[in-house]
Design an enzyme around this catalytic site. Sequence first.
Site, PDB file in Angstrom:
ATOM      1  CE1 TYR A   1       0.345   1.851   4.255  1.00 34.39           C
ATOM      2  CE2 TYR A   1       0.709  -0.492   4.561  1.00 34.39           C
ATOM      3  CZ  TYR A   1       0.802   0.802   5.020  1.00 34.39           C
ATOM      4  OH  TYR A   1       1.374   1.048   6.235  1.00 34.39           O
ATOM      5  CB  CYS A   2       1.595   4.018  -1.593  1.00 35.68           C
ATOM      6  SG  CYS A   2       0.702   4.025  -3.155  1.00 35.68           S
ATOM      7  CD  GLU A   3      -1.255  10.609   0.775  1.00 37.68           C
ATOM      8  OE1 GLU A   3      -1.985  11.593   0.668  1.00 37.68           O
ATOM      9  OE2 GLU A   3      -0.060  10.682   1.112  1.00 37.68           O
TER      10      GLU A   3
END
Length: 103
Positions: free
Chosen positions: A71-73
Amino acid sequence: VLQQGERVAETLTPEQVKVYLREKDALLIDVRPLYDFRENHIKGAMHIAMNDILKNPYMVCENRKRRLLLYCEEGNQSEVAAQCLINAGYEKVYSFAWNGKEI
C-alpha cells in the site's frame, strides 16, 4: 503494455484488505518513503520503499506463494511495486490505497 497471458496486480477494496489481514500468512508492506512510514502507518506493516522493491524484488520474501499486500497513499506506488513482484514470480500480490486511518 501487457503481453498475452501476463498477470496484473489486483487492486483491493478496504473490505478485501480487512479479510486478507485476518489471515496469518499475509505480509503487509508500506511502499511509501521512510519519512511517511515513520509519521504514520498501518499497525503491523513493514516498510520496503517502492524503489527498493524495483531494484531487488527478490529480497521482499523468500516464499513466493505468500500473500503480499502493498500500500501507499494513492495506490500508484504500490501498484508499480506489486507489478514488479508479479513479474519476479510472486503469486499472490495485491495493491491498495490507504487514507491514513486505521483499517
